[in-house]
Design an enzyme around this catalytic site. Structure first.
Site, mmCIF file in Angstrom:
data_model
loop_
_atom_site.group_PDB
_atom_site.id
_atom_site.type_symbol
_atom_site.label_atom_id
_atom_site.label_comp_id
_atom_site.label_asym_id
_atom_site.label_seq_id
_atom_site.Cartn_x
_atom_site.Cartn_y
_atom_site.Cartn_z
ATOM 1 N N LYS A 20 0.829 -1.218 0.000
ATOM 2 C CA LYS A 20 0.000 0.000 0.000
ATOM 3 C C LYS A 20 0.855 1.257 0.000
ATOM 4 C CE LYS A 20 -2.520 -0.621 3.606
ATOM 5 N NZ LYS A 20 -1.783 -1.828 4.062
ATOM 6 N N THR A 26 3.881 1.563 -1.134
ATOM 7 C CA THR A 26 4.527 1.652 -2.449
ATOM 8 C C THR A 26 3.551 2.204 -3.482
ATOM 9 O OG1 THR A 26 5.753 -0.321 -1.797
ATOM 10 C CG2 THR A 26 5.951 0.363 -4.074
#
Length: 831
Positions: free
Chosen positions: A282, A284
């Site tokens: 998430k 990233t």
């Protein structure tokens, strides 16, 4: 003088500095101490340089020089002599005169060529007092004399020739007027600077390598912008950023007042499906999305992330800076200490814990009179209440301010909190995974006079003070919330707060810098706020309201703020909507739901995924049936988002082991299940360029009709609110409260806390309370083992099953790989 100038330079209420000093005090050191933008006399080297370069708009020009130019006309081809006009004034005059077509000469009073130059001059500008021995006869008839010396009001140094045309008094008045004009110009600039300005963001170039290097190698290969440069690019003023080293800085809350009339940008939440223990990316995705928006679509965007805890960083999960070519840099600074917010929370939390136990000890070992004399001591012959003590008296209904007037009954009521040790809920914290602190015994020293009790440590980010930091809207609000924190009950069953203990002000002092969001940047030089870091399976798991509010103002009406909720949508997102949105008043425009083929295969019946262990072949080879079966979890999470009326875009975080057929299958099922769009993303390997399609889908979805609504009404009974979450979000058949949980619910309702939102403490590895149950479990009864309250943060938190507030270290923690190079001082091994 220089110290006073430096002080006024930093005063945001001072927009200009005019110097009126003795001639001997006008040194270069003094003149250049004044900030160029506040230098209304235009005498600093920076302003002179801008004048010479022709940057008339950017510079402030000497008022005296401006006055001289104002009184002189038709200078084209005229010979102008500057006598005794040296330094900044002389340089300004020469530059301005030459621009007006004049031929300039310059000399001092003692120069042997003075008489000859005076004889040939059409205009004489006098910059310092004329010596007595210079005769007026040296001036040819008809010469215009402009006296701008510092004592130009003195009569004794006039040249005295009637056929000359001195204009001394005109310069005197005009110089004063020009100085005021410079001040007005500064005020106009200041007013203009307070308005929202379009970003002038210079993004950093990425050159992705294949195979993708480690996160820390990627981070170290990029040269970040200095944080003050980034701050200026996004419209922050100099006095709105506090620099911490080269690459991070705290942003002051005064920015919110300055931009209060600026429309907010679009508000995007990144959530996820039920993850594997490895996490599905998430953070990233959040970073890749803002890199795509800002660096590739030229749309102002801000990422708002949580600060990572030392626990996971040194434990098993690693840091939270993103990964690959979508991360916050420098990643080692992001993951270690940052600007000390977690340390401030730890200090404040443990100060309050110490105050609780110390107060019990002192009340147990002293009489009312002795307690009163120590709590309200005589200082310099006078006994007085502190402000926080006066506030306690008012809460007790004692409207007295003179300590000598309290009755014995009032005095006893004031000094005794009568804390019931068995009801203490306030625990000490440390930001390390230390399982042996989950239950401890305190007070075993002889000095504690036998006051021994069982206690525990929580991890620092599970502290209620962390939750308060994430939900507060300002300093005053934070102080109120800190004061409302309930630490125990008294022996009559009434709550005892931090305010009762007299520690609120001290807690606020420890937290005064932590309340400011920290500004950092992505690999592509786009802005990131890092602020607060409450755990999502214990607290509400979202970054701060303040960071979001400031970012929404900074991006402008067409910009985007992307923030992240912890763990699956059933945990972090549900709390984001029902707790954080209620605290902030902000309404999200779109949810990005992160999924991976790996997690979907696990939910489809794939083998267990264990951190640190190699993945089984089912996860590295194509298996369309496992993916199709596991999409039930994706569909359920989409349905949960739809309960709140917000459009959802599925972001499939693509791994190199995913086959094109698996990727296409997930996107097709997601769109069939009600997602506005479903997009495969390659930001990990390609940076923002790999998330451009996601950014475009988010931009379109954010313009859709939004019918946001909360899941439950706050006025409902506590048990009913828990049941709604369990049934509608988790898919439970019903809930079952233990006798202890029911007792706590009854107590909180009786104490007036029944109208708070619910913050479920539940495993993140399953929609149910059982981590091993994957996919979409149904027909289960959700057990509520205990119910606790964070009154300062403003929520009730039920504990589902057995939830630990102190993680433990695995057999092989991350710290085996972390090291420091003693020569270069570079950190190694972080990921």
């Amino acid at each position: 003088v220089v110290n006073e100038i430096l002080r006024l330079n930093e005063d945001p209420n001072v927009q200009g500095l005019a110097l009126d000093l003795p001639e001997s005090a006008y040194s270069s050191k003094v003149l250049n101490a004044v900030k160029p933008e506040k230098d209304v006399d235009g005498l600093s080297d920076v302003n002179l340089g801008r004048l010479v370069r022709g940057d008339a708009y950017d510079c402030l020009v000497s008022p005296t020089a401006c006055a001289v130019m104002e009184v002189l006309e038709n200078l084209d081809g005229k010979k102008v002599l500057l006598v005794g006009a040296s330094g900044a004034l002389g340089a300004s005059l020469q530059c301005m005169l030459q621009r007006r077509g004049a031929m300039t000469m310059s000399c001092q009073w003692k120069s042997p060529q003075l008489q000859d130059k005076l004889h040939h001059a059409d205009v004489v500008v006098v910059g310092s007092t004329k010596p007595e021995d210079i005769p007026a006869s040296w001036i040819k008839p008809g010469t215009v004399i402009v006296n701008c010396s510092r004592d130009f009001q003195s009569e004794k140094h006039r040249w005295g020739q009637q056929n000359n045309h001195p204009v001394e008094n005109d310069v005197c008045s005009l110089a004063i007027a020009m100085r005021i004009q410079n001040m007005v110009k500064n005020i106009e600039r200041w007013i203009q600077s307070q308005q929202y300005r379009k970003w002038d963001l210079h993004c950093l170039k990425l050159q992705p390598l294949s195979p993708v290097p480690s996160d820390i190698e990627i981070s170290r290969a990029q040269s970040p912008k200095a944080v003050d440069v980034l701050a200026k690019e996004i419209g922050l003023l100099t006095d709105e950023i506090e620099i911490y080293g080269q690459t991070k800085g705290k942003v002051r809350l005064s920015l919110l007042e300055r931009l209060k009339d600026q429309p907010d940008g679009k508000y995007v939440l990144v959530a996820g499906i039920t993850p594997t223990p490895l996490g599905e990316g998430k953070s990233t995705v959040t970073i890749g999305l803002v890199q795509a928006l800002s660096a590739h679509l030229n749309i102002n965007s801000f990422a708002c992330l949580r600060q990572p805890s030392q626990g996971p960083t040194f434990g098993v999960k690693g840091g939270a800076a993103g990964g690959g070519y979508a991360q916050v840099i420098p990643m080692e600074e992001f993951n270690l200490h940052l600007t000390g917010d977690i340390h401030a929370i730890t200090a404040a939390n443990n100060l309050l814990a110490a105050a609780v136990d110390a107060r019990i000890l002192h009340e147990n070992t002293q009489s009312d009179k002795a307690l009163y004399n120590r709590l309200v001591p005589v200082v310099n012959g006078v006994r007085g209440f502190s402000d926080i003590q006066l506030a306690r008296l008012r809460r007790l209904g004692i409207n007295k301010t003179d300590p000598s007037t309290l009755t014995e009954e009032e005095s006893s009521k004031f000094v005794r909190l009568d804390i019931d040790p068995s009801t203490i809920t306030w625990q000490r914290v440390v930001d390390t995974n230390d399982r042996f602190l989950r239950k401890i015994t305190i007070g075993q020293a002889n000095t504690e006079k036998g006051f021994v009790r069982q206690a525990q440590f929580d991890i620092a980010v599970a502290s209620e003070i962390m939750a308060i930091l994430a939900l507060t809207t300002g300093l005053a609000d934070m102080k109120e919330r800190l004061g409302r924190m309930v630490v125990a009950n008294d022996k009559k069953g009434q709550p005892v707060t931090a305010e009762d203990l007299g520690v609120t002000g001290a807690l606020a002092v420890l937290m005064k810098d932590a309340i400011k969001p920290t500004l950092m940047q992505t690999l592509e030089g786009t802005p990131v706020f890092v602020h607060a870091g409450p755990f999502a399976n214990i607290a509400h798991g979202n970054s701060s309201v303040l960071a979001d509010k400031i970012a929404l103002k900074l991006v402008g009406e067409k910009g985007f703020v992307v923030t992240e909720a912890g763990f699956g949508a059933d945990i972090g997102m549900e709390k984001f909507f029902n707790i954080k949105c209620r605290a902030s008043g902000l309404v999200p425009n779109v949810v990005v739901l992160v999924a991976t083929v790996r997690a979907l295969k696990m939910h489809g019946g794939g083998p267990n995924v264990t951190a640190g262990a190699p993945l089984k072949k089912e996860y590295t080879e194509e298996n369309l049936q496992l993916v199709a079966d596991g999409c039930c979890n994706l569909q359920k999470q989409i349905q949960i988002i739809q309960l709140f009326g917000v459009p959802v875009v599925v972001a499939l975080n693509v791994f190199k082991t995913d086959s094109p057929a698996e990727v296409d299958l997930v996107c097709e099922i997601a769109k069939r299940s009600g997602a506005f769009d479903a997009v495969p993303c390659n930001h990990w390997s390609a940076g923002g360029r790999g998330a451009v399609k996601l950014a475009q889908a988010v931009e379109k979805a954010a313009s859709q009709k939004n019918s946001f609504k909360y899941l439950y009404n706050l006025e409902l009974p506590i048990v009913e609110k828990i049941r709604i979450i369990a049934q509608k979000v988790y898919g439970a058949q019903d809930i079952e409260l233990s006798s202890a949980a029911q007792s706590q619910v009854d107590r909180y309702s009786q104490q007036g806390f029944g109208n708070l939102p619910i913050c479920m403490a539940k495993t993140h590895l399953s929609l149910s309370h059982q981590p091993e149950r994957k996919g979409v479990p149904t027909g289960f009864i959700l057990p509520i083992s205990d119910v606790r309250a964070s009154i300062g943060a403003g929520f009730i938190y039920p504990l589902v099953g057995t939830m630990s507030t102190m993680p433990g270290l695995p057999t092989r923690p991350c710290f085996y790989d972390i090291d420091l190079d003693p020569t270069t001082e570079q950190v190694k091994g972080l990921f």
